[in-house]
Motif scaffolding. Sequence first.
Motif, PDB file in Angstrom:
ATOM      1  N   GLU A   1       0.869  -1.175   0.000  1.00 41.46           N
ATOM      2  CA  GLU A   1       0.000   0.000   0.000  1.00 41.46           C
ATOM      3  C   GLU A   1       0.904   1.222   0.000  1.00 41.46           C
ATOM      4  OE1 GLU A   1      -2.874  -0.231   3.139  1.00 41.46           O
ATOM      5  OE2 GLU A   1      -3.339  -2.314   2.654  1.00 41.46           O
ATOM      6  N   ILE A   2       0.670   2.081  -0.977  1.00 39.57           N
ATOM      7  CA  ILE A   2       1.545   3.238  -1.141  1.00 39.57           C
ATOM      8  C   ILE A   2       0.728   4.423  -1.635  1.00 39.57           C
ATOM      9  CG2 ILE A   2       2.212   2.638  -3.508  1.00 39.57           C
ATOM     10  CD1 ILE A   2       5.108   3.480  -2.656  1.00 39.57           C
ATOM     11  N   THR A   3       1.094   5.603  -1.198  1.00 38.01           N
ATOM     12  CA  THR A   3       0.354   6.787  -1.632  1.00 38.01           C
ATOM     13  C   THR A   3       0.696   7.105  -3.086  1.00 38.01           C
ATOM     14  OG1 THR A   3       2.078   8.262  -0.810  1.00 38.01           O
ATOM     15  CG2 THR A   3       0.243   7.789   0.677  1.00 38.01           C
ATOM     16  N   GLU A   4      -0.310   7.541  -3.830  1.00 38.46           N
ATOM     17  CA  GLU A   4      -0.144   7.887  -5.239  1.00 38.46           C
ATOM     18  C   GLU A   4      -0.529   9.342  -5.449  1.00 38.46           C
ATOM     19  OE1 GLU A   4      -3.024   5.447  -7.139  1.00 38.46           O
ATOM     20  OE2 GLU A   4      -1.899   3.614  -6.837  1.00 38.46           O
ATOM     21  N   ASN A   5       0.197  10.001  -6.307  1.00 32.89           N
ATOM     22  CA  ASN A   5      -0.136  11.371  -6.665  1.00 32.89           C
ATOM     23  C   ASN A   5       0.218  11.573  -8.130  1.00 32.89           C
ATOM     24  OD1 ASN A   5      -0.983  14.001  -6.397  1.00 32.89           O
ATOM     25  ND2 ASN A   5       0.831  14.685  -5.311  1.00 32.89           N
TER      26      ASN A   5
ATOM     27  N   ASP B   1       6.831   8.979  -0.573  1.00 32.63           N
ATOM     28  CA  ASP B   1       7.300  10.314  -0.231  1.00 32.63           C
ATOM     29  C   ASP B   1       8.813  10.363  -0.417  1.00 32.63           C
ATOM     30  OD1 ASP B   1       7.977  12.752   0.894  1.00 32.63           O
ATOM     31  OD2 ASP B   1       6.626  12.515   2.604  1.00 32.63           O
TER      32      ASP B   1
ATOM     33  N   ASN C   1       8.076   7.011   7.132  1.00 34.23           N
ATOM     34  CA  ASN C   1       6.722   6.472   6.971  1.00 34.23           C
ATOM     35  C   ASN C   1       6.769   4.980   6.672  1.00 34.23           C
ATOM     36  OD1 ASN C   1       7.369   6.142   4.242  1.00 34.23           O
ATOM     37  ND2 ASN C   1       6.632   8.175   3.732  1.00 34.23           N
TER      38      ASN C   1
ATOM     39  N   GLN D   1       6.150   3.393   3.884  1.00 32.49           N
ATOM     40  CA  GLN D   1       6.156   3.186   2.442  1.00 32.49           C
ATOM     41  C   GLN D   1       7.408   2.392   2.064  1.00 32.49           C
ATOM     42  OE1 GLN D   1       3.576   4.914   0.302  1.00 32.49           O
ATOM     43  NE2 GLN D   1       2.706   4.850   2.332  1.00 32.49           N
TER      44      GLN D   1
END
Length: 132
Positions: free
Chosen positions: A32-36, A59, A65, A67
């Motif tokens: 699970e990783i943040t996407e932008n 990040d 974090n 990630q």
Amino acid sequence: MKVSEFQYTNPHLTEMVFMENPNFVMNKEKIEITENILSNIKKIEGNHAVISVSLVLGDLDDFENDQPFALKCTVGAEFEWSEKIQNGGKIDVLLEKNAQALLIGYLRPIVANITNVSKFPVYNLPFINLNE
């Protein structure tokens, strides 16, 4: 088959950064990783624009974090269109939605290939709703 009056030339990679998080502990199969997604549309003279789309995962500045890695990948291309499209008032939608969706399609295999050679599972960029 009729060729579209909205075309692009030479989509290419302009930036690629991948950094593994040395503090990350893999404890599950799915990452699970943040996407932008970031985009830059620059209209230039006549019926031309240069567009770039960047995908940022994780990040790049903070490995405190949870990630597994940080990645930034940017692709760009030059787009051109006919007078008919220019005068029809559809160009903004084509640049903001269609062009970006096309470039995201170029990001997918790059991201999959980069993550495939890492120690983490392959990251497959999902379809993205550009209307939100």
